[in-house]
Design an enzyme around this catalytic site. Sequence first.
Site, mmCIF file in Angstrom:
data_model
loop_
_atom_site.group_PDB
_atom_site.id
_atom_site.type_symbol
_atom_site.label_atom_id
_atom_site.label_comp_id
_atom_site.label_asym_id
_atom_site.label_seq_id
_atom_site.Cartn_x
_atom_site.Cartn_y
_atom_site.Cartn_z
ATOM 1 N N TYR A 177 0.836 -1.190 0.000
ATOM 2 C CA TYR A 177 0.000 0.000 0.000
ATOM 3 C C TYR A 177 0.883 1.256 0.000
ATOM 4 O O TYR A 177 2.106 1.173 -0.072
ATOM 5 C CB TYR A 177 -0.956 -0.033 1.184
ATOM 6 C CG TYR A 177 -1.937 -1.186 1.128
ATOM 7 C CD1 TYR A 177 -2.767 -1.365 0.019
ATOM 8 C CD2 TYR A 177 -2.032 -2.116 2.164
ATOM 9 C CE1 TYR A 177 -3.660 -2.431 -0.051
ATOM 10 C CE2 TYR A 177 -2.926 -3.176 2.103
ATOM 11 C CZ TYR A 177 -3.727 -3.332 0.998
ATOM 12 O OH TYR A 177 -4.605 -4.381 0.923
ATOM 13 N N ARG A 323 -6.897 -14.895 11.015
ATOM 14 C CA ARG A 323 -7.860 -15.937 10.676
ATOM 15 C C ARG A 323 -8.271 -16.816 11.862
ATOM 16 O O ARG A 323 -9.436 -17.241 11.929
ATOM 17 C CB ARG A 323 -7.310 -16.786 9.528
ATOM 18 C CG ARG A 323 -7.313 -16.041 8.191
ATOM 19 C CD ARG A 323 -6.592 -16.810 7.091
ATOM 20 N NE ARG A 323 -5.153 -16.764 7.247
ATOM 21 C CZ ARG A 323 -4.293 -17.405 6.467
ATOM 22 N NH1 ARG A 323 -4.747 -18.163 5.478
ATOM 23 N NH2 ARG A 323 -2.992 -17.304 6.658
#
Length: 670
Positions: A177, A323
């Site tokens: 990013y 997760r």
Amino acid sequence: MSSAHYPNIFQGITLRNLHIPNRIAMAPMSTNLGSTDGFVTPEQVAFYRERASGGTGMIIVEFCCVDGASGRSEHRQLTLDSPAQVAGHQRLVEAITSAGAVACLQLQHGGQGAKNDLVSGGMPIAPSDVATRSGRLMARAMSETEIEELIEAFGRAAELGVQAGYQAVELHGAHGYLLTSFLTPYSNHRTDQWGGDEERRLNFPRRVIQRVRQSIGDRPLIYRVSADEFTPDGLSIEDMERIAPKLVAAGVDALHVSIGLGWTSFDKVIEPMSTPEGWRLPYSRRIRAAVNVPVISVGQIRWPETAERAIREGDADMIALGRPLLADPQWVGKAQRGMPQDIRPCTSCNYCVTVSSGPEGSIGCAENPRTGHELDRLPDAGERRGQRAVVIGGGPGGMAAALLLEQAGFATELHEARASLGGGLIASAAPPFKDKLNWYQDYLQHQLDKSGVRVHLNSRPTLESLRQGTTPAIVLLATGGWPIRMEVEGIDHDIVHDAYELLMGDTQRLGLNSDSLPVMVYGGGETGCETAELLAEQGHNVILVSRSPAKHLARSAEMIYRGVLQRRLQENPQLRIHDNTSIVRINADGRVTLHCTGGQDMELRVSALLIAQGRRPNHTLLNQLLQAGIPTAAIGDARRGGRIGDAVHDAYRAIHSLCASSSQLIALAC
């Protein structure tokens, strides 16, 4: 907070002057639960509150874009560039902190990772012009004015975060990013004050750090880095050992150590199931040795023992779970109570990645159907409480269905035709590098052992047997699929086997010697590819035959796992691939005639032929039950071919639908 079971995990830690009750943080993950204009939604508040309530020490809220007009990376990504958005974040902070966790906001700008259809002018921005492999411009270089404006945008977003009540702020400087793209020579080709040598590439991150520090005062500032970008011309761990202290000197209180670039090494950013647990820890250890601030390690840490050892041995000061907290929001609480066997395990199946992608996607978990649906009421049998419920099939969908039905209040029985439970989980866990799926089978078995579900093995219920006694309130068919028969000459010869039976353990290693003729697998789908790899691991020379081009191998597999699987198949010296090829005839002596698209027929001799041409539902019992008027639903592969998560979610929806028909109706006040 302390725990005799994992004393290092449950020792508090202070970042700057902020106390965090334990060493577990929730890693920031895109949920796609926000509104299309970047506002916090009730679904998002419920999602984070459940993880905070589970005992997580710090919740790092998913990446929040500092300038929605130029930097959004997801269609429903949170944005914080307007005072109008603060109220939603206040509700989110209240939900997190009232549950006992610290609320941290992650600020981000997508840069070249922003979506074209979401940014003004349709062209993302980056330090330099960045082209795709086709040569088309993927992102354009920023002007000096735009750079200064975005530094200010980070500062304004941080100020709004402070107004919302966030106790800490993290800058997303990893994965490619905008902050990363200025730092890495992979994407920063400038020669002015914002690029060139390392010191000039550091100018933009330094300025952002300084501006955000000005906005947040004495609150902790965390910076997320990729310790190694695994990319030619990208940053290595040696580079980051040198750069990390410079980020700290600019004003950072902690480093959050991740890995990889999203466009070149995505299988390092989000790893497939084959990646060993804890493989990133040596990277965070090296960064930790280079700086004098706490280090957070993230990625492929699944069990409390691994997290405890990492902190005890100096790999990290905190562990961020991503997760695993999708699979089990109560991970931390269960660890503290010394109940790791009750943690619903993350197997790195990446179902969460699949369901959250695209404009209509949102966060989910294969094993936890409530992830992203935390506002759902738990299924409740209501006036049906105590009635009989029957589940036929003991695979993942069937086991999950039985547990959900019992929790809802039904008198539940589970029937499995085999001598043990597991069903499709057994086949899914059999190929190389997929043994993590055994964790889920062990978990479901453990939950069933604790439950009141009556389990019947070696049991094949019929319409007549189901009619005996009380008629079931519901029958859920989780019987899996049946092999699709190929109409090819010689298909019934003894050398022909069903690939699925090998994965299930019904065909034991084919009974062949390692010096036998090659084994042929026919079918280039996920089952065929995994069968070929398993046979090669067992010592056989393997011929994998696919009617489709090689680039389409394992076409329906999860994308990250698929890429890694394809590379392994191509590089395996014991495996040959014949693509664009179909079987014409099979002889009893092992001669197989093949036809290559656009070419001539050829004949190969093999010791065995395994067929992997797919499976389909058998609706015989379903039709019988429906005709008899017994409420019935098919789930998983008995409904349509799919993945483990599809079966578990089918079970959840079917039971929710059943309970909805007897739930109490309440009139709306307005």
